[in-house]
Write a protein that holds these residues in place. Structure first.
Motif, PDB file in Angstrom:
ATOM      1  N   ILE A  26      45.586  26.792  -6.027  1.00  0.00           N
ATOM      2  CA  ILE A  26      45.003  27.966  -6.681  1.00  0.00           C
ATOM      3  C   ILE A  26      45.606  28.239  -8.052  1.00  0.00           C
ATOM      4  O   ILE A  26      45.239  29.226  -8.694  1.00  0.00           O
ATOM      5  CB  ILE A  26      45.147  29.220  -5.789  1.00  0.00           C
ATOM      6  CG1 ILE A  26      46.630  29.613  -5.628  1.00  0.00           C
ATOM      7  CG2 ILE A  26      44.492  29.000  -4.437  1.00  0.00           C
ATOM      8  CD1 ILE A  26      46.818  30.968  -4.988  1.00  0.00           C
ATOM      9  N   ASP A  29      43.255  29.151 -10.902  1.00  0.00           N
ATOM     10  CA  ASP A  29      42.674  30.488 -10.756  1.00  0.00           C
ATOM     11  C   ASP A  29      43.675  31.571 -11.167  1.00  0.00           C
ATOM     12  O   ASP A  29      43.312  32.555 -11.821  1.00  0.00           O
ATOM     13  CB  ASP A  29      42.242  30.711  -9.307  1.00  0.00           C
ATOM     14  CG  ASP A  29      41.184  29.710  -8.864  1.00  0.00           C
ATOM     15  OD1 ASP A  29      40.281  29.420  -9.662  1.00  0.00           O
ATOM     16  OD2 ASP A  29      41.285  29.213  -7.732  1.00  0.00           O
ATOM     17  N   GLU A  33      42.945  34.009 -14.314  1.00  0.00           N
ATOM     18  CA  GLU A  33      42.731  35.438 -14.055  1.00  0.00           C
ATOM     19  C   GLU A  33      43.828  36.316 -14.629  1.00  0.00           C
ATOM     20  O   GLU A  33      43.565  37.429 -15.091  1.00  0.00           O
ATOM     21  CB  GLU A  33      42.609  35.674 -12.545  1.00  0.00           C
ATOM     22  CG  GLU A  33      42.285  37.114 -12.180  1.00  0.00           C
ATOM     23  CD  GLU A  33      41.951  37.285 -10.709  1.00  0.00           C
ATOM     24  OE1 GLU A  33      42.192  38.378 -10.177  1.00  0.00           O
ATOM     25  OE2 GLU A  33      41.452  36.322 -10.101  1.00  0.00           O
ATOM     26  N   GLU A 149      41.063  24.721  -1.001  1.00  0.00           N
ATOM     27  CA  GLU A 149      40.120  24.627  -2.123  1.00  0.00           C
ATOM     28  C   GLU A 149      38.716  25.024  -1.660  1.00  0.00           C
ATOM     29  O   GLU A 149      38.016  25.780  -2.358  1.00  0.00           O
ATOM     30  CB  GLU A 149      40.120  23.197  -2.667  1.00  0.00           C
ATOM     31  CG  GLU A 149      39.136  22.943  -3.786  1.00  0.00           C
ATOM     32  CD  GLU A 149      39.547  23.592  -5.096  1.00  0.00           C
ATOM     33  OE1 GLU A 149      38.653  23.870  -5.905  1.00  0.00           O
ATOM     34  OE2 GLU A 149      40.752  23.823  -5.287  1.00  0.00           O
ATOM     35  N   SER A 152      38.651  28.818  -0.966  1.00  0.00           N
ATOM     36  CA  SER A 152      38.730  29.614  -2.192  1.00  0.00           C
ATOM     37  C   SER A 152      37.397  29.625  -2.936  1.00  0.00           C
ATOM     38  O   SER A 152      37.073  30.601  -3.622  1.00  0.00           O
ATOM     39  CB  SER A 152      39.837  29.084  -3.102  1.00  0.00           C
ATOM     40  OG  SER A 152      39.539  27.784  -3.574  1.00  0.00           O
ATOM     41  N   GLU A 153      36.631  28.557  -2.811  1.00  0.00           N
ATOM     42  CA  GLU A 153      35.311  28.535  -3.431  1.00  0.00           C
ATOM     43  C   GLU A 153      34.354  29.497  -2.734  1.00  0.00           C
ATOM     44  O   GLU A 153      33.437  30.039  -3.361  1.00  0.00           O
ATOM     45  CB  GLU A 153      34.734  27.116  -3.395  1.00  0.00           C
ATOM     46  CG  GLU A 153      35.456  26.141  -4.321  1.00  0.00           C
ATOM     47  CD  GLU A 153      34.921  24.729  -4.197  1.00  0.00           C
ATOM     48  OE1 GLU A 153      34.015  24.503  -3.346  1.00  0.00           O
ATOM     49  OE2 GLU A 153      35.404  23.849  -4.942  1.00  0.00           O
ATOM     50  N   GLY A 156      37.180  33.152  -2.645  1.00  0.00           N
ATOM     51  CA  GLY A 156      38.153  33.424  -3.697  1.00  0.00           C
ATOM     52  C   GLY A 156      39.574  33.311  -3.182  1.00  0.00           C
ATOM     53  O   GLY A 156      39.818  33.364  -1.968  1.00  0.00           O
ATOM     54  N   TRP A 157      40.521  33.183  -4.111  1.00  0.00           N
ATOM     55  CA  TRP A 157      41.907  33.014  -3.678  1.00  0.00           C
ATOM     56  C   TRP A 157      42.443  34.263  -2.983  1.00  0.00           C
ATOM     57  O   TRP A 157      43.305  34.177  -2.105  1.00  0.00           O
ATOM     58  CB  TRP A 157      42.796  32.608  -4.851  1.00  0.00           C
ATOM     59  CG  TRP A 157      42.948  33.640  -5.946  1.00  0.00           C
ATOM     60  CD1 TRP A 157      42.173  33.771  -7.053  1.00  0.00           C
ATOM     61  CD2 TRP A 157      43.943  34.666  -6.029  1.00  0.00           C
ATOM     62  NE1 TRP A 157      42.617  34.821  -7.833  1.00  0.00           N
ATOM     63  CE2 TRP A 157      43.703  35.379  -7.230  1.00  0.00           C
ATOM     64  CE3 TRP A 157      45.009  35.051  -5.222  1.00  0.00           C
ATOM     65  CZ2 TRP A 157      44.486  36.467  -7.631  1.00  0.00           C
ATOM     66  CZ3 TRP A 157      45.796  36.130  -5.612  1.00  0.00           C
ATOM     67  CH2 TRP A 157      45.532  36.819  -6.801  1.00  0.00           C
TER      68      TRP A 157
END
Length: 407
Positions: A26, A29, A33, A149, A152-153, A156-157
């Motif tokens: 992550i 991301d 962010e 992965e 998270s797609e 989200g993380w």
């Protein structure tokens, strides 16, 4: 024993290793962010290691006094709180706090199991059961790559960390309810006596001989495998995110195999009077070779994968030092022996993971937005030098001492 003792502890270590490596996936991301620099990313991820390290010495006393079942189940509640806070955090200080709380919570997952196995498993089979336990961590490393992965797609993380918080609560309850109460009679000696007994560990010449190289090797292993492997595959090898995810999965599979094969091989070599420390030392020594290959430009996915997988396979050798070292001390000190070594390992791992990020940041960011190749090379050279100094110490130490127990 397998169902009621091994499996609950193994599942706990699965979670511990997953949380240790999850930031490698992550990381893009987090950087995007929160606008993190390389040093920020290294500090954030390594906050796990510093709280982990600071817990180790008191953890040894707690394990020897209250038993692994109570201690690990209580600590995993902190893991749940940390994962939940990480999913909510909107700024860098809160993420640091959450990551540190996660490290604090999972700090008992290996040591508690090792302590329990000393009570339940014959001494000559400890390397095998410990290897199987560590293999569960290898499965956690695999789960922390492509599966994370994928999740998270979808969510989200932040959603991933909510799931991890729920898992922590469930595993805490499992350990508390399933593990038998055997050996949980409170220690008859005082806490101050237990703390003073750490002196028996720190006065051991053999502890000081093997500790530096073990610490340097494991710090390099954690720094690269738990964080910088992902960015390296992106920035140095030039792979896109999907390929990076598969590369991390292959590394994690090699870690799993290393843990499992290491335990089985050590158990077999024990019958030929070759100790776990000897096996672990030479595995760590050979692990320097794939790290040196990371300094060479490689464009082939096959070649990159082979180098990183050999690194993952050999990097697990440091864990064989723990069962070997505990055999030099009385059984009632098992928790304190392992946590004494672990405290040094994770302090240096914290410094190493952050330091690699700080070194990488000395070079300008590439036009693509990634970090400079020269920065990664400098960071890896730093880790290699530290490990070679540890090797030198191991061989020179007997010349400085009159008597060293043989491995």
């Amino acid at each position: 024993m397998i169902v009621r003792v091994f499996l609950p502890f193994a599942i706990g270590y699965f979670l511990s290793f997953l949380l240790r490596v999850v930031n490698a996936v992550i990381a893009p991301d987090l950087v995007a962010e929160l606008d993190l620099s390389a040093a920020d990313l290294g500090l954030l991820t390594s906050a796990f290691f510093i709280t982990f390290a600071l817990t180790q010495l008191p953890l040894g006393v707690l394990l020897d006094r209250y038993g692994p079942r109570k201690v690990e189940s209580a600590f995993l509640l902190l893991t749940a709180a940390g994962a939940l806070l990480f999913s909510w955090a909107e700024n860098f200080p809160l993420l640091i706090l959450a990551r540190g709380l996660i490290g604090l919570g999972v700090s008992a997952c290996m040591m508690a199991a090792f302590k329990a196995y000393v009570s339940w498993v014959p001494k000559e089979r400890l390397a095998l059961i410990n290897g199987c336990h560590l293999a569960a961590g290898g499965l956690g490393a695999i789960a922390g790559t492509a599966p994370v992965e994928f999740l998270s797609e979808i969510m989200g993380w932040r959603g991933v960390f909510v799931v991890l918080a729920i898992m922590s609560l469930c595993i805490s309850a499992l350990i508390y309810l399933i593990i038998p109460r055997r050996g949980e009679i409170p220690a008859s000696e005082s806490v101050s006596k237990q703390i003073r007994d750490y002196g028996l560990v720190f006065k051991s010449s053999f502890f000081w001989r093997i500790m530096p190289f073990t610490v340097m090797s494991q710090a390099a292993f954690f720094s690269l495998q738990a964080l910088w492997s992902g960015p390296w595959l992106r920035d140095v090898a030039g792979f896109d995110r999907d390929i990076v995810g598969w590369g991390l999965t292959l590394i994690a599979i090699s870690v799993f195999v290393g843990f499992l094969v290491g335990g089985i091989l050590t158990d077999w070599l024990r019958r030929h009077n070759i100790s776990p420390i000897t096996v672990g030392f030479y595995a760590m020594f050979l692990c320097v070779i794939p790290q040196a290959f990371l300094l060479i430009e490689m464009n082939s996915f096959l070649m990159v994968s082979i180098v990183w997988m050999v690194f993952g396979l050999l990097g697990t050798g440091g864990y064989l030092i723990y069962p070997g070292l505990s055999q030099f001390f009385p059984v009632h000190l098992a928790g304190r022996v392992n946590t004494a070594l672990n405290s040094f390992v994770f302090v240096v791992a914290f410094v190493g993971q952050w330091a690699v990020g700080a070194v990488i940041e000395l070079w300008p960011v590439q036009a693509s937005g990634g970090y400079a190749v020269e920065g990664y090379q400098a960071g890896i050279v730093m880790l290699l030098v530290a490990q070679l100094l540890g090797v030198g110490w191991y061989y020179l130490f007997p010349l400085m001492m009159k008597k060293i127990p043989s491995a």
